[in-house]
Design an enzyme around this catalytic site. Structure first.
Site, PDB file in Angstrom:
ATOM      1  N   ASP A 197      40.110 -68.751 -33.544  1.00 15.72           N
ATOM      2  CA  ASP A 197      39.040 -67.767 -33.441  1.00 15.72           C
ATOM      3  C   ASP A 197      37.778 -68.533 -33.039  1.00 15.72           C
ATOM      4  O   ASP A 197      37.681 -69.756 -33.215  1.00 15.72           O
ATOM      5  CB  ASP A 197      38.833 -66.989 -34.744  1.00 15.72           C
ATOM      6  CG  ASP A 197      38.041 -65.696 -34.503  1.00 15.72           C
ATOM      7  OD1 ASP A 197      37.425 -65.557 -33.421  1.00 15.72           O
ATOM      8  OD2 ASP A 197      38.032 -64.825 -35.392  1.00 15.72           O
TER       9      ASP A 197
HETATM   10  C1  BGC Z   1      35.904 -62.649 -33.476  1.00 14.02           C
HETATM   11  C2  BGC Z   1      37.066 -62.480 -32.533  1.00 14.02           C
HETATM   12  C3  BGC Z   1      36.572 -62.415 -31.106  1.00 14.02           C
HETATM   13  C4  BGC Z   1      35.791 -63.685 -30.816  1.00 14.02           C
HETATM   14  C5  BGC Z   1      35.262 -63.772 -29.399  1.00 14.02           C
HETATM   15  C6  BGC Z   1      34.998 -63.804 -33.067  1.00 14.02           C
HETATM   16  O1  BGC Z   1      33.815 -63.773 -33.790  1.00 14.02           O
HETATM   17  O2  BGC Z   1      36.358 -62.821 -34.792  1.00 14.02           O
HETATM   18  O3  BGC Z   1      37.784 -61.318 -32.859  1.00 14.02           O
HETATM   19  O4  BGC Z   1      37.632 -62.241 -30.224  1.00 14.02           O
HETATM   20  O5  BGC Z   1      34.696 -63.760 -31.700  1.00 14.02           O
HETATM   21  O6  BGC Z   1      34.265 -62.844 -29.178  1.00 14.02           O
END
Ligand code: BGC
Length: 749
Positions: A262
């Site tokens: 993530d």
């Molecule tokens: C989120 C993800 C997301 C990523 C990119 C993170 O903060 O948890 O779900 O895909 O950011 O935007």
């Protein structure tokens, strides 16, 4: 001998055909192994490691020397997000808008794998047009907390429903040529302390509830990539969790693709490298020079790096690279996607209550007052990552105006203030409420009451917003915000004909609202056609057919994690990882992320999440899981099973008749729950095991058959660390909602 060879040759095509037919979805990733062998053999360590971290916010490197293009990622999950730059701020392009599809809980309210497939097809197609290889979605964590900030992105509190939708979404997306990145693996069920929380869970609940949708995504739908979650599980961060990534995901489920962290959710070099992470996104502080050094120092074998590169190249070869000059030439949104968005939206709207059949709106209604700022608020962006710059968005007010029969007057009053916040910080300002529990503004309230007075019908559009339900934090309760309870009470004093429409991603406390609203509708964040879909339901152009994918508790305090004292956590470490890492302008640069404590989240309610809790504990709820009314009635009859005893590898077939006794076409979603009788093992009172969406014309009867593989009734045996079937009698409970069981029968397994 000769004869044997001839026989074998003759059989060869059959064997080959059988191989293709039995190829698992994961095996599709393995079509280029020889080519990949050669490529890896010719790569330097530096070149390999270059592929294992962010090249930019939303891309990781390919092999430029060989013309192998970077991998481009896109949020997801309900529209291809606009291009962003520093601090993830939009770049303001004019060619990067897309279709805004209904959000996760709305899609889930359709209870339709077929619609999820179409949705995925739309997402996958638009991703290709934008030059994206991987959609960062679907987001399929179990909705454990009614206050959960990402309830709107996630599908359900039930693993079976979430799994069916995930499978549909993934197959649709990948059949359109785009990879999914199923997220957040695993146990990202709360946003509070999301990147430091240590989830303490027993293996059985982990397997039976939380991993189920992921297991189906890998084994059944063949997801080509997975995003590791921010949190820890039983002491170890997900991106470096051997049990999660290497033992379960790769070992047991046969996953052949890459695990992407993530965003900002990589915490180490050697443990992450050894225990299953492929790509640090974005940035390179762990999987850049530090990884090269670790290999040189012998802490990470180069064969481990080779495998990571191999898994990434499998993805790269499976998804066709689109040359930069061939993408973003035109706006990604297609008419088919927009039709799908409408179809999903129209089948997602849930009619929660309809006293005196106030809905559909009667033909003699000539004056309608639409009250509430959510009638005009846009819901396409906000919520941090999960937003999309939509090609357009039909708001509830616009939809009502579009669909109102000729001669019907529609007035509007905002009634309550906006609640603006960025990453959970209220931004204030004259038009914004300073807090969620601020009393109604007297002037706005007076205008709303005046607008409601003397009209034939009030449509009170209430609920939350994407600044109230968002990634990065959880709600502190599920109360309707900014004085909405007081407003509806005041409206009722001048006009009792109130239809309340809740615009939200998660459940709300309706104790006050229900006193003043003969009808209540859940309208969701329902995509770019949401307003039209809502209005078609309100005016009776179509019958409502959505069913709740989660329970509406009477109040937040009734929910299992709260009642067990597991949530809210006593310790809140405060700042969110994402903001600390990427938005130091907001946090003031006080980034002490690495020193954060890891408060434990105990999941001692175990399997009793959502309706499993309320059913087992016999606790009343406001609206039960699976609830959703129609404008017609359905008659269930003649339940039967194909056998009375089933073997462990058998499939139970439950047939029954379903009749639409009303005067319009409508969809019903019969739900089959299973209850173990006289069991030695402890189970929740009942669990969803099958459902179907059935369309019936006025007066039509259909025979419906639902199937339950007996293997789906196994439990996770902690002592033996495996799935086990407890033989005995089970009850099959068939109904229109989890609290509206119409027929039942018993069989032995
Ligand atoms: C989120 C993800 C997301 C990523 C990119 C993170 O903060 O948890 O779900 O895909 O950011 O935007």
């Amino acid at each position: 001998m000769k004869f044997k060879i001839v026989k074998l040759l003759a059989a060869a095509p059959v064997i080959l055909a059988a191989c293709a037919a039995t190829q698992t979805p994961q095996e599709r990733l393995l079509a280029h192994e020889k080519e990949i062998d050669k490529i890896i053999a010719g790569m330097s360590l530096e070149e390999k490691v270059e592929m294992l971290h962010g090249k930019s916010n939303m891309a990781s490197e390919g092999i430029p020397r060989l013309g192998i293009q970077e991998i481009r990622y896109a949020d997801g999950p309900f529209g291809i997000r606009e291009e962003n730059g520093a601090g993830f701020r939009p770049l303001g392009w004019t060619t990067d808008s897309a279709t805004y599809f209904p959000t996760g809980s709305a899609l889930a309210a359709t209870w339709s794998e077929e619609l999820a497939y179409k949705y995925g097809t739309g997402m996958g197609t638009e991703a290709r047009r934008r030059g994206k290889d991987v959609i960062l979605g679907p987001a399929i964590n179990i909705q454990r907390l009614p206050v959960g900030g990402r309830t709107y992105e996630y599908f359900s509190e039930d693993p079976f429903l979430a799994a069916r939708l995930a499978v549909g979404y993934i197959k649709g997306t990948q059949d359109a040529g785009t990879a999914v990145c199923v997220k957040h693996f695993a146990l990202n069920n709360q946003e509070t302390n999301r990147a430091s929380v240590d989830v303490n869970i027993d293996e059985r609940s982990f397997r039976e509830l939380y991993l189920k949708p992921f297991e189906a995504s890998i084994k059944e739908a063949g997801a080509w990539s997975v995003m590791s979650a921010y949190n820890k599980i039983n002491g170890t961060y997900c991106p470096e969790n051997e049990h999660l990534l290497n033992e379960i995901l790769r070992g047991e489920w046969g996953f052949n693709g890459p695990v992407i962290s993530d965003w900002g959710g990589t915490y180490s070099t050697v443990p992450s490298a050894l225990h299953g992470l492929n790509v640090q996104m974005p940035g390179d502080n762990y999987f850049g020079q530090a990884l090269i050094d670790s290999v040189k120092a012998g802490a990470v074998p180069e064969s481990v790096i080779d495998l990571k590169v191999r898994e990434l190249l499998r993805l790269r070869f499976t998804v066709e690279a689109i040359a930069p000059e061939n993408c973003n030439k035109e706006v990604a949104s297609t008419p088919e996607s927009r039709r799908t968005a409408y179809e999903v939206a129209s089948k997602a709207v849930v009619l929660l209550k309809n006293e005196g059949s106030i809905l559909p709106i009667r033909k003699d209604v000539k004056k309608i007052a639409v009250i509430g700022r959510n009638a005009v608020a846009l819901t396409q962006s906000g919520g941090v990552g999960a937003g999309v710059k939509s090609v357009y968005e039909i708001t509830p007010l616009q939809g009502i105006k579009n669909k109102a029969p000729e001669g019907v007057e529609v007035a509007y009053a905002p009634a309550y203030k906006n609640y603006a916040s960025l990453y959970g910080r209220a931004s204030g300002g004259p038009d914004n409420a300073a807090s969620l529990d601020e009393a109604p503004d007297p002037k706005l309230l007076a205008e709303a009451v005046a607008a409601a007075k003397g009209t034939d019908l009030v449509i009170f559009v209430c609920g939350t917003s994407k600044t109230i339900e968002s990634e990065g934090f959880d709600r502190s309760n599920i109360k309707l915000p900014v004085g909405q309870d007081e407003i509806v009470k005041a409206l009722a004093q001048v006009n009792p004909n109130i239809v309340s429409v809740i615009i939200s991603g998660g459940p709300c406390d309706l104790q006050e609202l229900t006193k003043y609203s003969p009808a209540i509708v859940e309208g969701w964040w329902n995509g770019l056609e949401g307003g039209n879909a809502l209005a078609d339901v309100l005016f009776g152009n179509i019958a409502p057919s959505g069913k709740l994918p989660f329970t509406f508790p009477i109040q937040f305090e009734d929910s299992p994690a709260y009642a067990m004292g597991n949530f809210p956590q006593k310790e809140d470490v405060g700042e969110d990882l994402f903001t600390s890492t990427f938005r130091k302008d907001i946090t003031g640069g006080k980034d002490k992320w690495q020193n954060r404590k890891s408060p434990k989240a105990f999941y001692t309610e175990k399997l009793l999440v959502g309706y499993r809790w309320f059913d087992t504990k016999r606790k009343p709820v406001m609206y039960a899981f699976g609830h959703g009314l129609s404008y017609v009635d359905f008659e269930y009859g003649n339940i039967s099973t194909d056998k009375s005893r089933y073997k462990p590898d058998g499939t139970i077939k439950v047939s029954f008749t379903l009749k639409n006794t009303g005067d319009m076409t409508a969809d019903e979603i019969p739900q089959l729950y299973v209850r173990h009788l006289n069991a030695k093992v402890e189970y929740p009172y009942k669990e969803l095991k099958a459902f179907s969406r059935v369309t019936l014309d006025a007066g039509q009867t259909k025979t419906v058959t639902l199937e339950v593989p007996v293997s789906e009734l196994r439990y996770w045996d902690e002592a033996e660390n495996g799935w086990k079937l407890e033989e005995g009698e089970i009850e099959l409970l068939l109904g229109s909602a989890s609290d509206d069981i119409r027929l039942s029968t018993k069989v032995t397994i």
